[in-house]
Every structure is written in C-alpha cells, then in structure tokens.
Design an enzyme around this catalytic site. Structure first.
Site, PDB file in Angstrom:
ATOM      1  NE  ARG A  42      38.040  -3.554 -39.938  1.00 30.22           N
ATOM      2  CZ  ARG A  42      39.348  -4.199 -40.541  1.00 30.22           C
ATOM      3  NH1 ARG A  42      39.311  -4.517 -41.892  1.00 30.22           N
ATOM      4  NH2 ARG A  42      40.117  -4.758 -40.026  1.00 30.22           N
ATOM      5  NE  ARG A  86      38.444  -6.827 -45.151  1.00 32.71           N
ATOM      6  CZ  ARG A  86      39.339  -6.643 -44.190  1.00 32.71           C
ATOM      7  NH1 ARG A  86      39.996  -7.697 -43.769  1.00 32.71           N
ATOM      8  NH2 ARG A  86      39.959  -5.607 -44.067  1.00 32.71           N
ATOM      9  CG  HIS A 112      40.666   0.478 -40.896  1.00 33.87           C
ATOM     10  ND1 HIS A 112      40.627   0.944 -39.689  1.00 33.87           N
ATOM     11  CD2 HIS A 112      40.874  -0.971 -40.580  1.00 33.87           C
ATOM     12  CE1 HIS A 112      41.198   0.004 -38.668  1.00 33.87           C
ATOM     13  NE2 HIS A 112      41.203  -1.008 -39.294  1.00 33.87           N
ATOM     14  CG  HIS A 167      41.199  -1.131 -44.578  1.00 37.22           C
ATOM     15  ND1 HIS A 167      42.402  -0.970 -44.397  1.00 37.22           N
ATOM     16  CD2 HIS A 167      40.845  -2.370 -43.834  1.00 37.22           C
ATOM     17  CE1 HIS A 167      43.380  -2.075 -44.008  1.00 37.22           C
ATOM     18  NE2 HIS A 167      42.074  -2.830 -43.417  1.00 37.22           N
ATOM     19  CD  GLU A 177      41.555  -8.038 -35.899  1.00 38.27           C
ATOM     20  OE1 GLU A 177      42.824  -7.682 -35.878  1.00 38.27           O
ATOM     21  OE2 GLU A 177      40.979  -8.287 -36.821  1.00 38.27           O
TER      22      GLU A 177
END
Length: 533
Positions: A289, A385, A237, A350, A113
């Site tokens: 992100r 994060r 997100h 998110h 990811e």
C-alpha cells in the site's frame, strides 16, 4: 460498578476478548457509540490466514516481513500467523457467513491482495467486517455474563497510586466513563481493563476510518504512563472513492487483487487513460500500500490532478456483482457503474501501524491494563501493514489476552474515588472545540502526510504545542463533552505522530522524508516514553 474485566471498544478486538472470557468472567463492553460503529464493521477485504496446502506459514511470514520493511518483530509475526487457522475456525464456529467455494480445500473462497504471494484472504463478499461484527454482536448481546454500555465514553484509567501514593508499582484498577446520554460520569472498577478502541485516522482531514477513530485508547494508555511505538507509520489506503457525497468510502484492495488497474483520468491531457503503476514498481497494482499510495500521490501532484482512476470494467459484470456487491451498489448510487466505468480514487489515511507497546498477551507497561488490535503495537505491522493482517491480529492477540486474564486470580472490590466536577463550569463557547478540531486535522494532512519534510513536521509540532495548551486549559475549566474528549485524545496522538516522525532520520515503509530519502542499514522501532506526571 464492578466487573472482572472492562473492555473499551466494541470492534473485533473487543468482542473477541469478551466472548473468550464470558464463560468464566463478568465482562463489560464500553462503546462510545453503538456496538457496530467502529472500523471493524467497515472492513471490506477480509482476513489473511494460511488455509490452503499450497500456502505456508513461512510464505505468509515472509510476505509480512517484506511489507513491514525490516521493522516487524519476527517472533510476534510468527506467533500471530501460526495461530491464524484456529482463529478463522473459531469465527466459522460462531457462524460467520464467509463466501464459499466448493473447489477450495476448506470450502471457502480465498482472494489475493497487494503484497501477498498466495491467495489467502478469507472473506464474506466485500463486506467481511460487517459479517463478522454482526455475528459476534449477536453472541455478545445474548450472553448473560456480558454487560454492554453503548454511548459511554471512557475518559481515563484509574491507577492504584491514586488510592495510595506509596504504591511502588501502580496498577490499573478501573476507569472513569461518561454516559453520553445523561452527561454523568461513573466510576467503574475492574480487575483488568482492555483497550480496544481502534486507531486514530480522524487526526487527519481525509480518512477511510469512521468518526469513532480518535485514538482514545492510545492517548489513555500514554497518559497512564505506557510506552507507545512506531506512531510515524500511518498507512494511507491508496484507493478511497473520490466523490463529494461519498464520505470515507473505501475501494477494497481486493479490487486490485482481482485485476483492477490504475490509470490517469481525462484531466491528465495526453496521458489520459494511461496505466502508470508499472513505471513505479514491478509489482504494479499489487505492490504494498505505501508504494501504491506514494505513486498515486506523485502522479496527482505532478499533473495537478484531483484523483486517479481504478478500472476493473474488463471483468464480467456477473463477476463484479458477485465479488464486490457493496462497492458495486454504492458506486451505482453515486452514478458510477463499475462494470463499464473506472472508479475515481484518492489516497486517504487508513490504519495506525504503531500504538501502545504490548506483548503477545496484550499486556502493556501498566499491570492490569491490556491493549488489543489497532490500539496496540505488537510488532506485527512494522513500517507498513500487510493487507488483511489487522483483523487477524485482533483475533489472535484477543484470544491470547483472554487466556492470560483467565489465569489471574480475582481481586476484592476496592472503593475508587468519584469523578470530581466541583471546580468546573459549563462551556460558554463550544465553537473553540470545532475550530481546534478542524485546524488540527488540516495541518496534520498538509504537514504530516504521505511525503514529509523536517520543516513541515516542525511547523506541525509548533502548532500542536499551542493547540494542546488551549485544549488542556479548556479541559481543566469546563465540563467535558464527547467532542472535547475526542479532541484531547487527538491532540495527544498528533503529538506522538510528529515526535516519532521527527526522530526517524530515514525513509522506511510508510514514512517518507524528502530530507532523509535513504533507508538506514539497521531498522529500529521508534519507542516513546511518556513524561512523568
């Protein structure tokens, strides 16, 4: 009611603490809705862990620190990542059906990811959270030492100085809990209380979070006198499905990890169909992100777009159906065939990177009170994060908290004061709650979003101050309802987010200010201390 340990919240953090403690302690799990109604059950991507010899703790730590933009606590990050494999092995022992790959070292498929330098995300297709939650829920329901109170709302913790004003160091001795079905409020005594209520996404108008994410644990700990840190870092997100009937449906990071590209839609005129991420970051769709969310926000505002498109239709249909069965099925229900069409997406709130300040055992500033998971601030996530580190934190810190609690001596039961409703009446106009709820979430979205200014933050602060007075006056005079309790918690959390954002005079990670676009040379967390009560 008296228990050794009371756990507020039934996501992965709460269930892991409960299951690790159940052999030696009487545990109660308090869930304000059903056991599977939290954010953990919605998690799609997976859990980041070092599970392959081509990977290493140092690489995972480095990726986390880079994503965290200088604000991660390195010792906390190292502790959590170095315990990642044993956390995954524990889940495998519990019977979690992770997606298998006979060619892989551990026998399970690993995906990659954004922000990760290696394939290290273990997953159960594209519904990892559901697979984990269902497995652990069955274990919890069948364990004789675990009591489950569904549709029960934790109102506030009870401190020992409520029993004796002369106590020099107050501790947490229990909490008040409302039975939502009967309306009664019970007093629940516990030697140790664990807050595992998740994040606060519902403080914003658009979020990938479930309706339960109202910041309850963060607000309860704050009112109990605990410090809260880094609340300005709200992760948006980048890719939430844009569709009028698709409430909060997330398009997993793993879609980009497996080759999905972001493009401009037909409404972009001459630029329609153009891939835009390489112009914003050399990592393109695999950038962290915050970078991807800001790039999408920029393109939408610049061109007046309602959404952008995420296209993975170049992958074989069999591959997409195998790796993303939930996303494929949900999109197909809404008339979008991801094997031939791009997916319309927008950023949405998110994850709450900040929270209640804890150590690696989940201990807060109040003895006897712990916080685990998205409710807590351990220092792992820093200013942003890294994808799939959140469920890992739930597992590792949850297990550490359980071990610490087991080492503490059991306490004698002490009588606690009953909930006092003698001076309140039933509310005459509950429309006030609905109106305040809507107003709060709208101005938080408009004034405290992906890109911020001091003027907009000050406007939000002013509105929060007025709303808070209204809500607290309502709380003081009328019998409590679930909606009122959630609104009370949300306005407290909103205040913390804005106060933290105003105090950070730089742009870093998830916090981007047009008034302070530069990043300061030294990174410091934003730590808020609650006012004396």
């Amino acid at each position: 009611m008296k228990f050794d340990v009371a756990i507020v919240g039934s996501g992965l953090a709460g269930l892991s603490v409960a299951l690790h403690l159940a052999q030696t302690r009487k545990v109660v799990i308090i869930s304000k809705r059903s056991l599977l109604d939290g954010a953990s059950n919605w998690a799609q991507g997976g859990i980041a862990a070092v599970l392959d010899s081509a990977d290493s703790h140092e690489q995972h730590i480095s990726d986390t620190l880079i994503a965290g933009a200088g604000l991660c606590d390195e010792s906390a990050t190292r502790f959590i990542i170095e315990h990642s494999r044993e956390a995954i092995e524990w889940l495998i022992e519990q019977g979690v059906p992770f997606t298998r790959d006979p060619k892989a070292e551990l026998g399970f498929h690993l995906t990659r990811e954004g922000g990760h330098s290696q394939r290290r995300i273990i997953h159960a297709a594209d519904a990892t959270g559901h697979a984990v939650q269902v497995t652990l829920e069955q274990k919890a329901r069948s364990h004789p030492n675990i009591t489950i109170l569904e549709h029960h709302f934790a109102i506030d913790v009870i401190k020992s100085d409520r029993l004796d004003a002369n106590v020099s160091t107050p501790s947490c001795v229990g909490l008040y809990v409302k039975d939502v079905t009967t309306g009664k409020v019970m007093t629940l005594a516990a030697d140790h209380t664990v807050l595992a209520t998740g994040g606060a996404g519902k403080v914003y108008l658009y979020t990938t979070n479930p309706d339960t994410a109202t910041g309850d644990g963060i607000a309860m700990a704050w009112r109990a006198g605990c410090r809260v840190a880094n609340m300005e870092f709200i992760q948006f997100h980048p890719t939430c499905l844009y569709h009028p009937y698709a409430k909060s449906f997330l398009i997993s990071e793993a879609v980009r990890g497996e080759g999905g590209v972001l493009k401009l839609p037909a409404g972009a005129g001459a630029g329609a169909g153009k891939r835009f991420m390489p112009e914003h970051d050399e990592r393109a769709e695999l950038a962290p992100r915050d970078v991807v969310a800001r790039a999408i926000d920029f393109e939408m505002k610049k061109r007046g777009l309602d959404y952008v498109e995420l296209d993975i239709s170049h992958q074989p249909p069999e591959f997409l159906k195998e790796h993303f069965p939930t996303i494929h099925a949900r999109c197909l229900e809404l008339g979008i065939d991801i094997t031939t069409q791009p997916i319309p997406v927008v950023p949405a709130v998110h994850f709450t990177c900040g929270g209640v300040v804890t150590d690696m055992f989940g201990r807060t500033d109040l003895p006897g009170l712990y916080a685990v998971g998205e409710t807590a601030y351990t220092g792992l996530h820093g200013a942003n994060r890294l994808a799939s580190n959140s469920l890992l934190e739930c597992l590792v810190v949850g297990r550490a908290a359980a071990k610490h609690i087991e080492q503490q001596p059991k306490q004698k039961a002490i009588p606690l004061p009953a909930w006092d409703e003698s001076r309140v009446t039933d509310a005459d106009e509950e429309v006030v709650i609905a109106h305040n709820w809507d107003e709060l979430r709208r101005f938080m979205w408009n004034y405290v979003g992906i890109v911020r200014t001091t003027k907009r933050l000050e406007r939000a602060q002013h509105r929060i101050r007025l709303l808070r007075e209204e809500i607290y006056e309502y709380y003081a005079h009328f019998r409590i309802t679930r909606d009122l309790l959630e609104l009370r918690n949300l306005v407290d959390v909103a205040s913390m987010i804005v106060e933290s954002a105003l105090s950070r005079r730089e742009s870093r990670g998830l916090h981007y200010s047009q008034d302070y676009p530069e990043t300061l040379p030294k990174a410091l967390p934003t730590v808020l201390s609650p006012p004396p009560r």
